[in-house]
Design an enzyme around this catalytic site. Structure first.
Site, PDB file in Angstrom:
ATOM      1  N   LYS A 205     -20.996  58.079 -28.983  1.00  0.00           N
ATOM      2  CA  LYS A 205     -19.306  58.355 -28.298  1.00  0.00           C
ATOM      3  C   LYS A 205     -18.263  59.517 -28.999  1.00  0.00           C
ATOM      4  O   LYS A 205     -18.056  59.089 -30.655  1.00  0.00           O
ATOM      5  CB  LYS A 205     -19.268  58.093 -26.948  1.00  0.00           C
ATOM      6  CG  LYS A 205     -18.870  56.935 -27.298  1.00  0.00           C
ATOM      7  CD  LYS A 205     -17.665  55.473 -26.038  1.00  0.00           C
ATOM      8  CE  LYS A 205     -18.571  54.908 -25.709  1.00  0.00           C
ATOM      9  NZ  LYS A 205     -18.551  53.804 -24.751  1.00  0.00           N
ATOM     10  N   CYS A 426     -10.103  46.954 -16.432  1.00  0.00           N
ATOM     11  CA  CYS A 426     -11.472  47.736 -16.767  1.00  0.00           C
ATOM     12  C   CYS A 426     -12.336  47.136 -15.816  1.00  0.00           C
ATOM     13  O   CYS A 426     -12.064  46.063 -15.285  1.00  0.00           O
ATOM     14  CB  CYS A 426     -11.710  46.611 -18.159  1.00  0.00           C
ATOM     15  SG  CYS A 426     -13.301  45.561 -18.061  1.00  0.00           S
ATOM     16  N   CYS A 432     -20.716  46.374 -14.156  1.00  0.00           N
ATOM     17  CA  CYS A 432     -20.569  46.533 -15.729  1.00  0.00           C
ATOM     18  C   CYS A 432     -22.342  45.626 -16.334  1.00  0.00           C
ATOM     19  O   CYS A 432     -21.676  44.254 -16.751  1.00  0.00           O
ATOM     20  CB  CYS A 432     -19.591  45.922 -16.868  1.00  0.00           C
ATOM     21  SG  CYS A 432     -19.476  46.699 -18.141  1.00  0.00           S
ATOM     22  N   CYS A 471     -14.944  41.934 -22.138  1.00  0.00           N
ATOM     23  CA  CYS A 471     -15.406  42.065 -22.883  1.00  0.00           C
ATOM     24  C   CYS A 471     -14.987  42.409 -24.318  1.00  0.00           C
ATOM     25  O   CYS A 471     -14.121  43.526 -23.788  1.00  0.00           O
ATOM     26  CB  CYS A 471     -16.696  42.103 -23.090  1.00  0.00           C
ATOM     27  SG  CYS A 471     -17.102  43.822 -23.115  1.00  0.00           S
ATOM     28  N   CYS A 475     -12.244  48.978 -22.642  1.00  0.00           N
ATOM     29  CA  CYS A 475     -12.231  49.437 -22.112  1.00  0.00           C
ATOM     30  C   CYS A 475     -10.514  50.446 -21.620  1.00  0.00           C
ATOM     31  O   CYS A 475     -10.035  50.899 -20.996  1.00  0.00           O
ATOM     32  CB  CYS A 475     -13.079  49.441 -21.154  1.00  0.00           C
ATOM     33  SG  CYS A 475     -15.319  49.421 -21.272  1.00  0.00           S
TER      34      CYS A 475
HETATM   35 FE1  SRM Z   1     -16.370  51.624 -21.790  1.00  0.00          FE
HETATM   36  C1  SRM Z   1     -19.305  50.938 -21.691  1.00  0.00           C
HETATM   37  C2  SRM Z   1     -15.851  51.590 -18.265  1.00  0.00           C
HETATM   38  C3  SRM Z   1     -12.937  53.594 -20.858  1.00  0.00           C
HETATM   39  C4  SRM Z   1     -15.206  51.614 -24.820  1.00  0.00           C
HETATM   40  N1  SRM Z   1     -17.200  50.993 -20.744  1.00  0.00           N
HETATM   41  C5  SRM Z   1     -18.905  50.585 -20.860  1.00  0.00           C
HETATM   42  C6  SRM Z   1     -19.242  50.860 -19.932  1.00  0.00           C
HETATM   43  C7  SRM Z   1     -20.195  51.983 -19.417  1.00  0.00           C
HETATM   44  C8  SRM Z   1     -20.686  49.427 -19.666  1.00  0.00           C
HETATM   45  C9  SRM Z   1     -21.964  49.839 -20.624  1.00  0.00           C
HETATM   46  O1  SRM Z   1     -22.050  50.438 -21.240  1.00  0.00           O
HETATM   47  O2  SRM Z   1     -23.121  49.303 -20.012  1.00  0.00           O
HETATM   48  C10 SRM Z   1     -18.812  50.546 -18.527  1.00  0.00           C
HETATM   49  C11 SRM Z   1     -18.997  51.119 -16.915  1.00  0.00           C
HETATM   50  C12 SRM Z   1     -18.740  49.545 -16.136  1.00  0.00           C
HETATM   51  C13 SRM Z   1     -18.551  50.036 -15.050  1.00  0.00           C
HETATM   52  O3  SRM Z   1     -19.752  49.805 -14.462  1.00  0.00           O
HETATM   53  O4  SRM Z   1     -17.356  50.805 -14.063  1.00  0.00           O
HETATM   54  C14 SRM Z   1     -17.705  51.243 -19.576  1.00  0.00           C
HETATM   55  N2  SRM Z   1     -15.033  52.443 -20.401  1.00  0.00           N
HETATM   56  C15 SRM Z   1     -15.615  51.875 -18.886  1.00  0.00           C
HETATM   57  C16 SRM Z   1     -14.177  52.654 -18.055  1.00  0.00           C
HETATM   58  C17 SRM Z   1     -14.516  52.510 -16.709  1.00  0.00           C
HETATM   59  C18 SRM Z   1     -13.116  50.878 -17.462  1.00  0.00           C
HETATM   60  C19 SRM Z   1     -12.170  51.663 -16.243  1.00  0.00           C
HETATM   61  O5  SRM Z   1     -12.115  50.364 -15.963  1.00  0.00           O
HETATM   62  O6  SRM Z   1     -11.265  52.067 -16.875  1.00  0.00           O
HETATM   63  C20 SRM Z   1     -13.869  53.436 -18.651  1.00  0.00           C
HETATM   64  C21 SRM Z   1     -14.263  54.918 -18.190  1.00  0.00           C
HETATM   65  C22 SRM Z   1     -13.610  55.883 -19.498  1.00  0.00           C
HETATM   66  C23 SRM Z   1     -13.879  57.408 -19.326  1.00  0.00           C
HETATM   67  O7  SRM Z   1     -13.454  57.859 -17.287  1.00  0.00           O
HETATM   68  O8  SRM Z   1     -14.354  58.079 -19.751  1.00  0.00           O
HETATM   69  C24 SRM Z   1     -14.079  53.105 -20.469  1.00  0.00           C
HETATM   70  N3  SRM Z   1     -13.862  52.144 -23.119  1.00  0.00           N
HETATM   71  C25 SRM Z   1     -13.227  53.299 -23.106  1.00  0.00           C
HETATM   72  C26 SRM Z   1     -11.987  53.579 -23.501  1.00  0.00           C
HETATM   73  C27 SRM Z   1     -10.823  53.244 -23.484  1.00  0.00           C
HETATM   74  C28 SRM Z   1     -11.019  54.577 -23.627  1.00  0.00           C
HETATM   75  O9  SRM Z   1     -11.453  55.804 -24.537  1.00  0.00           O
HETATM   76  O10 SRM Z   1      -9.518  55.395 -23.403  1.00  0.00           O
HETATM   77  C29 SRM Z   1     -12.774  52.413 -24.805  1.00  0.00           C
HETATM   78  C30 SRM Z   1     -11.729  52.372 -25.756  1.00  0.00           C
HETATM   79  C31 SRM Z   1     -12.185  53.060 -26.962  1.00  0.00           C
HETATM   80  C32 SRM Z   1     -12.958  53.452 -27.880  1.00  0.00           C
HETATM   81  O11 SRM Z   1     -14.419  54.521 -26.759  1.00  0.00           O
HETATM   82  O12 SRM Z   1     -13.334  52.879 -28.520  1.00  0.00           O
HETATM   83  C33 SRM Z   1     -14.159  52.383 -24.402  1.00  0.00           C
HETATM   84  N4  SRM Z   1     -16.979  51.273 -23.575  1.00  0.00           N
HETATM   85  C34 SRM Z   1     -16.552  51.480 -24.576  1.00  0.00           C
HETATM   86  C35 SRM Z   1     -17.506  50.267 -25.484  1.00  0.00           C
HETATM   87  C36 SRM Z   1     -17.293  50.061 -27.141  1.00  0.00           C
HETATM   88  C37 SRM Z   1     -17.340  51.415 -27.648  1.00  0.00           C
HETATM   89  C38 SRM Z   1     -17.587  51.117 -29.242  1.00  0.00           C
HETATM   90  O13 SRM Z   1     -17.256  51.631 -29.915  1.00  0.00           O
HETATM   91  O14 SRM Z   1     -18.166  49.763 -29.745  1.00  0.00           O
HETATM   92  C39 SRM Z   1     -18.455  50.705 -24.474  1.00  0.00           C
HETATM   93  C40 SRM Z   1     -19.612  49.489 -24.767  1.00  0.00           C
HETATM   94  C41 SRM Z   1     -20.926  50.927 -25.760  1.00  0.00           C
HETATM   95  O15 SRM Z   1     -20.155  51.679 -25.543  1.00  0.00           O
HETATM   96  O16 SRM Z   1     -21.932  50.504 -26.369  1.00  0.00           O
HETATM   97  C42 SRM Z   1     -18.270  51.202 -23.157  1.00  0.00           C
HETATM   98 FE1  SF4 Z   2     -17.388  46.066 -19.191  1.00  0.00          FE
HETATM   99 FE2  SF4 Z   2     -16.872  45.857 -21.491  1.00  0.00          FE
HETATM  100 FE3  SF4 Z   2     -15.925  47.870 -20.610  1.00  0.00          FE
HETATM  101 FE4  SF4 Z   2     -14.878  45.629 -19.553  1.00  0.00          FE
HETATM  102  S1  SF4 Z   2     -14.701  46.111 -21.320  1.00  0.00           S
HETATM  103  S2  SF4 Z   2     -15.875  47.755 -18.659  1.00  0.00           S
HETATM  104  S3  SF4 Z   2     -16.291  44.386 -19.317  1.00  0.00           S
HETATM  105  S4  SF4 Z   2     -18.169  47.170 -21.322  1.00  0.00           S
END
Ligand code: SRM
Ligand code: SF4
Length: 564
Positions: A205, A426, A432, A471, A475
């Site tokens: 991403k 999150c 999730c 975790c 997010c």
């Molecule tokens: Fe996220 C994965 C939810 C913002 C870093 N994120 C996920 C998944 C899709 C779980 C999965 O892969 O199976 C989660 C779905 C949960 C659900 O049931 O809805 C999830 N991420 C979210 C949201 C909905 C959190 C929230 O409570 O609002 C945010 C949706 C954003 C959007 O509209 O696009 C969300 N995720 C973020 C952010 C914050 C940001 O971007 O400002 C991060 C940290 C920034 C970054 O990307 O480093 C973030 N999400 C991750 C990661 C770790 C990525 C990495 O580099 O390791 C994962 C895991 C992955 O991608 O493997 C992940």
């Molecule tokens: Fe799921 Fe972890 Fe992202 Fe929370 S921080 S929505 S537990 S992947």
């Protein structure tokens, strides 16, 4: 010998530009799921297959397959939604989703709990409302975020136009999306290869965020590519370029870590499009395609060196970046209540706990927003702190908006404690698949207990930034919280402290793998010291560093799981 690549690279390559067998998987009546390969590809279309984790064990005992359902995410650059779109999104939530509308930390919507056969009508309806879900997830440029509060009206409009332009022009071009969801013409033969993304898209991403100082309400340093708008005489002249932010990490794996983006220079507005594209292209070409956990831009930069990256960028662009311009951020929270824009229009920011819009008892937030959408003549803006702004309200309309807000039980930010106002969490359980601990569902409980402690120390109104994640993927951008709880196991969290509330300094690990009682016991004496020793206006995170509770070392890269 060809370098080894991960299985996901093969799936992308043989997918015929994201088609795979999604159509066949959707049509399969024998299961509520899609095939594993199609699940990977579905993300590029904006959806994740999930299952209700609360019911997993029970269904296993009953020898039933997990209760599969899909999360769908919209692509809304800058978080802008018109009232007409809102009404469509709301109807979809009522018709097909299990838990209302969810505002995300990247200022867009998610719908949870869609059954497989409802995906197509939902995606089609979103597109008919002139929005999309393409590239909301997947190894591509995701939703481009931008400071949502249109206070500095003209500057804001220009910045928003840039967010939309980058989002549109750097999106995948495949016709697979139209073919699958909108009954577009079926491709015969080989799919044309994407000009920017090629056959295998990006290694991982990629996120762009645009901040307008002094507001860092999008956490610009958490983005792969952060753009800091620079204005002179009220006009946008260009952007500071920050690269390599990211929050994701894994417990116990020092090769993964959260990292803040570094500012590497300034480009004019005319140079921005090419600069963003080339940053993406370098990551496309240099990013790690073997180990997905190591495939974000932040690792490319640390492996190759930021100077080497910058030199490559300048070589590809054919011009040198200018030295970065001065900028200053005040904070990374939202400004609640009414604010007036330069053009005399008004904007009302409402606090939405964890971004969840749902009708629960007296709090009828989904209904309230629907009623607002029926009468509002401006637009809505989602914020990266999971809140909503009713934007561009004429002065004469304010009273009507206020009455609807009051009638539907929205959080009264004026009466809320300082910590509650700014808390985010999150989603985590039950949807999730990666959650190790509760987050959104735990927030109300932990907030109440923290409020109890803070009150004892006379700190009820202290604006402390709390971020909760189920975790270490981060997010809710927990590593930028003055207090963060990062899930380890059911009921157990790492406690991290000491970020700065401006999004410019990450917190440090303070206690690992502790339960609620230990969290409260660790914070109690720190709150006591903060109450007694803080300087006028000093934030909790800043205080902890000045008081020597935490080491004050410069760091844009702080490992997970190493207690200070
Ligand atoms: Fe996220 C994965 C939810 C913002 C870093 N994120 C996920 C998944 C899709 C779980 C999965 O892969 O199976 C989660 C779905 C949960 C659900 O049931 O809805 C999830 N991420 C979210 C949201 C909905 C959190 C929230 O409570 O609002 C945010 C949706 C954003 C959007 O509209 O696009 C969300 N995720 C973020 C952010 C914050 C940001 O971007 O400002 C991060 C940290 C920034 C970054 O990307 O480093 C973030 N999400 C991750 C990661 C770790 C990525 C990495 O580099 O390791 C994962 C895991 C992955 O991608 O493997 C992940
Ligand atoms: Fe799921 Fe972890 Fe992202 Fe929370 S921080 S929505 S537990 S992947």
């Amino acid at each position: 010998m060809a370098p080894q690549v991960s299985e996901v690279e093969h799936i992308k390559e043989r997918s015929r530009q994201l088609r795979g067998t999604i159509v066949e998987s959707l049509a399969d009546p024998t299961t509520g799921s899609v095939s594993e390969d199609d699940n990977r590809l579905l993300k590029f279309h904006g959806s994740y297959q999930q299952d209700d984790r609360d019911l997993r064990e029970e269904r296993r005992k009953q020898k039933l397959e997990p209760l599969y359902a899909f999360m769908l995410r919209a692509r809304l650059p800058g978080g802008v939604v018109t009232p007409a779109q809102w009404l469509v999104f709301d109807q979809l939530a009522q018709d097909y989703a299990s838990s209302g509308l969810r505002i995300t930390t990247r200022q867009t919507f998610q719908w949870h709990g869609l059954l497989k056969h409802n995906l197509k009508p939902t995606i089609a309806a979103i597109n008919h409302a002139l929005a999309s879900t393409i590239a909301a997830c997947g190894d591509v440029l995701r939703n481009v975020v931008a400071t949502p509060l249109p206070e500095q009206s003209s500057l804001h409009a220009q910045a928003l136009a840039w967010a939309s332009k980058l989002s549109a022009e750097l999106a995948p071009q495949t016709s697979a999306y139209h073919e699958i969801w909108l009954d577009g013409e079926k491709l015969v033969g080989e799919a044309p290869v994407e000009p920017l993304y090629g056959k295998t898209y990006l290694p991982r991403k990629f996120k762009i965020g645009l901040a307008i100082p002094p507001l860092n309400d999008i956490d610009v340093f958490a983005q792969d590519l952060g753009l800091i708008a620079i204005a002179e005489g009220g006009e946008l002249v260009g952007f500071n370029i920050a690269v390599g932010g990211g929050m994701g990490a894994s417990h116990g794996d020092p090769a993964t870590y959260p990292r803040l983006a570094e500012v590497i220079g300034f480009v004019t507005a005319e140079q921005l499009r090419a600069t963003a594209e080339q940053v993406i292209c370098i990551q496309r070409d240099w990013g790690d395609r073997a180990v997905r956990k190591h495939a974000r831009l932040k690792y490319t930069l640390d492996d190759r060196g930021t100077d080497v990256f910058k030199a490559e960028l300048e070589k590809r662009l054919g011009f040198a970046l200018q030295p970065a311009r001065a900028f200053h951020f005040d904070h990374n929270g939202d400004r609640y209540g009414w604010t007036e824009g330069e053009d005399g229009r008004w904007h009302l920011t409402l606090k939405i706990e964890s971004g969840r819009l749902l009708d629960r008892g007296e709090r009828r937030l989904l209904t309230g927003m629907r009623e607002l959408a029926k009468v509002h003549r401006g637009d809505f803006r989602m914020t990266c702190n999971q809140n909503v702004i009713i934007a561009n309200v004429a002065p004469a309309e304010r009273a009507r908006i206020d009455a609807i807000v009051a009638a539907h039980g929205f959080e009264d930010y004026q009466r809320q404690s300082g910590i509650r106002r700014h808390a985010t969490s999150c989603v985590a359980l039950p949807t999730c698949g990666l959650a190790m601990a509760e987050s959104e569902r735990y927030l109300p409980t932990i907030l109440q207990k923290l409020e109890g402690l803070l009150e004892q120390h006379g700190l009820r109104d202290a604006p402390i930034l709390l971020r909760l994640s189920g975790c270490p993927n981060g997010c809710s951008r927990p590593y930028l919280g003055e207090i963060a709880l990062v899930g380890r196991a059911p009921g157990r969290y790492d406690l991290r402290l000491g970020a700065d509330f401006r999004g410019q300094r990450m917190n440090r690990p303070y206690r690992e793998n502790i339960d609620e009682a230990a969290i409260l016991a660790a914070l109690d004496p720190l709150f006591a010291r903060y109450a007694a020793e803080r300087k006028e206006g000093e934030g909790f995170g800043d205080f902890l560093l000045r008081a020597g509770v935490l080491p004050d070392e410069p760091a844009h890269r702080i490992p997970i799981g190493v207690v200070a």
